[in-house]
Write a protein that holds these residues in place. Sequence first.
Motif, mmCIF file in Angstrom:
data_model
loop_
_atom_site.group_PDB
_atom_site.id
_atom_site.type_symbol
_atom_site.label_atom_id
_atom_site.label_comp_id
_atom_site.label_asym_id
_atom_site.label_seq_id
_atom_site.Cartn_x
_atom_site.Cartn_y
_atom_site.Cartn_z
ATOM 1 N N ILE A 228 0.723 -1.244 0.047
ATOM 2 C CA ILE A 228 -0.195 -0.048 -0.010
ATOM 3 C C ILE A 228 0.858 1.297 0.045
ATOM 4 C CG2 ILE A 228 -2.012 1.118 1.294
ATOM 5 C CD1 ILE A 228 -3.249 -1.914 2.114
ATOM 6 N N MET A 229 1.969 1.437 0.443
ATOM 7 C CA MET A 229 2.857 2.072 1.002
ATOM 8 C C MET A 229 3.569 2.991 -0.230
ATOM 9 S SD MET A 229 2.275 4.412 2.980
ATOM 10 C CE MET A 229 3.940 5.263 3.160
ATOM 11 N N LEU A 230 3.925 1.340 -0.996
ATOM 12 C CA LEU A 230 4.490 1.301 -2.286
ATOM 13 C C LEU A 230 4.146 2.238 -3.277
ATOM 14 C CD1 LEU A 230 7.162 0.983 -4.074
ATOM 15 C CD2 LEU A 230 6.891 -1.157 -3.961
ATOM 16 N N MET A 231 2.527 1.979 -3.426
ATOM 17 C CA MET A 231 1.542 2.310 -4.566
ATOM 18 C C MET A 231 1.517 3.889 -4.010
ATOM 19 S SD MET A 231 -2.123 1.316 -4.868
ATOM 20 C CE MET A 231 -2.823 2.414 -3.310
ATOM 21 N N ILE A 232 1.389 4.195 -3.013
ATOM 22 C CA ILE A 232 1.132 5.535 -2.601
ATOM 23 C C ILE A 232 2.344 6.295 -2.597
ATOM 24 C CG2 ILE A 232 0.662 7.254 -0.603
ATOM 25 C CD1 ILE A 232 -0.696 5.035 0.754
ATOM 26 N N TYR A 233 3.568 5.758 -3.043
ATOM 27 C CA TYR A 233 4.721 6.230 -2.428
ATOM 28 C C TYR A 233 4.889 6.791 -4.481
ATOM 29 C CZ TYR A 233 10.070 6.531 -2.983
ATOM 30 O OH TYR A 233 11.335 6.834 -3.073
ATOM 31 N N SER A 234 4.682 5.442 -5.331
ATOM 32 C CA SER A 234 4.894 5.814 -6.553
ATOM 33 C C SER A 234 4.006 6.899 -6.707
ATOM 34 C CB SER A 234 4.243 4.313 -7.038
ATOM 35 O OG SER A 234 5.168 3.436 -6.738
ATOM 36 N N SER A 235 3.122 6.695 -6.609
ATOM 37 C CA SER A 235 2.102 8.144 -7.025
ATOM 38 C C SER A 235 1.748 9.398 -6.740
ATOM 39 C CB SER A 235 0.293 8.049 -6.636
ATOM 40 O OG SER A 235 0.522 7.874 -5.375
ATOM 41 N N TYR A 262 -0.495 -0.035 -10.056
ATOM 42 C CA TYR A 262 -1.773 1.088 -9.572
ATOM 43 C C TYR A 262 -0.624 2.047 -9.545
ATOM 44 C CZ TYR A 262 -4.421 -3.291 -8.719
ATOM 45 O OH TYR A 262 -5.098 -4.321 -9.098
ATOM 46 N N GLY A 263 0.159 2.538 -8.368
ATOM 47 C CA GLY A 263 0.776 3.645 -7.740
ATOM 48 C C GLY A 263 0.937 4.749 -9.097
ATOM 49 N N VAL A 264 1.452 4.462 -9.860
ATOM 50 C CA VAL A 264 1.890 5.638 -11.047
ATOM 51 C C VAL A 264 0.912 5.478 -12.135
ATOM 52 C CG1 VAL A 264 4.282 4.810 -11.021
ATOM 53 C CG2 VAL A 264 3.171 3.684 -13.248
ATOM 54 N N ASN A 265 -0.001 4.615 -12.039
ATOM 55 C CA ASN A 265 -1.639 5.183 -13.047
ATOM 56 C C ASN A 265 -2.381 5.905 -12.077
ATOM 57 O OD1 ASN A 265 -1.107 3.460 -16.192
ATOM 58 N ND2 ASN A 265 -0.355 1.655 -14.711
ATOM 59 N N ALA A 266 -2.466 5.617 -11.463
ATOM 60 C CA ALA A 266 -3.771 6.732 -11.187
ATOM 61 C C ALA A 266 -3.010 7.676 -10.635
ATOM 62 C CB ALA A 266 -3.491 5.684 -9.312
ATOM 63 N N HIS A 305 -9.035 8.117 -6.385
ATOM 64 C CA HIS A 305 -9.291 7.345 -7.246
ATOM 65 C C HIS A 305 -8.415 5.787 -6.365
ATOM 66 C CE1 HIS A 305 -8.038 4.909 -11.003
ATOM 67 N NE2 HIS A 305 -8.136 3.825 -9.998
ATOM 68 N N LEU A 306 -6.445 6.999 -5.431
ATOM 69 C CA LEU A 306 -5.563 6.617 -4.971
ATOM 70 C C LEU A 306 -5.996 5.924 -3.919
ATOM 71 C CD1 LEU A 306 -2.982 6.066 -4.682
ATOM 72 C CD2 LEU A 306 -2.737 8.089 -3.706
ATOM 73 N N THR A 307 -7.550 6.582 -2.951
ATOM 74 C CA THR A 307 -7.823 6.126 -1.616
ATOM 75 C C THR A 307 -9.211 5.204 -1.656
ATOM 76 O OG1 THR A 307 -8.041 8.787 -0.775
ATOM 77 C CG2 THR A 307 -9.391 7.129 0.238
ATOM 78 N N ALA A 308 -9.238 4.688 -2.935
ATOM 79 C CA ALA A 308 -9.980 3.616 -3.036
ATOM 80 C C ALA A 308 -9.330 1.962 -3.202
ATOM 81 C CB ALA A 308 -10.554 4.136 -5.136
ATOM 82 N N LEU A 309 -7.968 2.445 -4.085
ATOM 83 C CA LEU A 309 -7.059 1.484 -4.514
ATOM 84 C C LEU A 309 -6.193 1.485 -3.145
ATOM 85 C CD1 LEU A 309 -5.806 2.556 -7.600
ATOM 86 C CD2 LEU A 309 -6.727 0.393 -7.950
ATOM 87 N N ALA A 310 -5.915 1.774 -2.082
ATOM 88 C CA ALA A 310 -5.328 1.545 -0.724
ATOM 89 C C ALA A 310 -6.662 0.591 -0.175
ATOM 90 C CB ALA A 310 -5.219 3.095 -0.188
ATOM 91 N N THR A 311 -7.624 1.144 -0.555
ATOM 92 C CA THR A 311 -9.411 0.180 0.280
ATOM 93 C C THR A 311 -8.337 -1.187 0.354
ATOM 94 O OG1 THR A 311 -10.133 2.362 1.103
ATOM 95 C CG2 THR A 311 -11.452 0.320 1.402
ATOM 96 N N TYR A 312 -8.694 -1.102 -1.126
ATOM 97 C CA TYR A 312 -9.184 -1.966 -2.093
ATOM 98 C C TYR A 312 -7.561 -3.107 -1.287
ATOM 99 C CZ TYR A 312 -7.973 -5.606 -5.222
ATOM 100 O OH TYR A 312 -7.886 -7.168 -6.215
ATOM 101 N N LEU A 313 -6.384 -2.615 -1.573
ATOM 102 C CA LEU A 313 -4.694 -3.506 -1.233
ATOM 103 C C LEU A 313 -4.921 -3.920 -0.333
ATOM 104 C CD1 LEU A 313 -2.242 -1.484 -3.151
ATOM 105 C CD2 LEU A 313 -4.064 -3.730 -3.581
ATOM 106 N N PHE A 314 -5.918 -2.906 0.838
ATOM 107 C CA PHE A 314 -6.429 -2.922 2.718
ATOM 108 C C PHE A 314 -7.169 -4.758 2.695
ATOM 109 C CE2 PHE A 314 -8.122 -2.913 6.758
ATOM 110 C CZ PHE A 314 -7.083 -2.913 7.832
ATOM 111 N N LEU A 315 -7.882 -4.501 2.125
ATOM 112 C CA LEU A 315 -9.020 -5.735 2.203
ATOM 113 C C LEU A 315 -8.146 -6.847 1.530
ATOM 114 C CD1 LEU A 315 -12.082 -3.466 1.247
ATOM 115 C CD2 LEU A 315 -11.062 -4.098 3.887
#
Length: 316
Positions: A228-235, A262-266, A305-315
């Motif tokens: 999740i943090m890697l995705m956020i970091y990438s974005s 996910y991160g760079v596309n979002a 979009h990033l929030t939705a993706l982070a929630t998805y990865l968490f679940l």
Amino acid sequence: MENYTTLFYLMVIVNVLRDLKFLDYVSLKILKYSKRTFITLIALTFILSMLITNDVALFVIVPLTLILFRYIGADKKDLEKLIIFEGISANIGSAMTPIGNPQNLFLFHFYDIGVVDFIINMIPFEILGILVIFPFLEFKKYDAKINTNIEFKKEWIFYILTFILVLLCIFGFLNFIWLFPLILAILIYRKVKVDYLFLLTFVFLFIDIEGFKRIGIADIFLIKCDDIMLMIYSSLLSQIISNVPATILLSNLYENWLPIAYGVNAGGNGSLIASFANLITLRLSDKKVSVVRFLLIGMTIYIMHLTALATYLFLI
């Protein structure tokens, strides 16, 4: 070099097709079969971005949109909103396939991912992206004011075929050098006006990540983080140095490709340089789009979009 040259080819051909009123012809066909112009163009942008890359899709759709709105009794704010969401939907739609954008193509080859595996893993990204932008879309009907009829011209066939050859260059099926004499002849014969300043913007936007690696600067960007943090970091990195350089940099530091994808596309939505598609959207809009409104809407979609993706990865 090849990327810059094929972009130049694309700019030449699209401008010719516009000047020869081929895009007007397509516009009238769209108006004939669909009154819900806003949602039709968004859907078209979304689908084309998956198949012919987000940049190419915008080079076709945005000029088409500007022509289309000459025949529609619509508010200028509707046009502005439509163009902004065409850029946003191009960034989201292109994430679906390996050929949708440069960062996906790099990840696809670098991590040796299967086509089916790539697409299946990106489906949640697409679904959440559609859900995020859906409430912002316009579904109302527009009344067309058509006072002209454009007949199909045989001359268009030559330039459409040339456009297909340019696409083959972009996809790597044809060497761009073989097409240079033809494009040069068209440029001279048709006296095409090309935005060379825009082309230079693309050249200077590119960052030499390999140079970073050679002098050891790339290692500075290595941090300990979960998916999740890697995705956020990438974005976030995409917002600062653009998503293609961010992809190249992080893929050399981390083994898991999906959070990066996910991160760079979002992260393609948000700042002006987050994705080259954003610069294309603004440049082709013929000053119909406010930079402030573009940033506000783009940043809103990015965060949602990033929030939705982070929630998805968490679940999962």
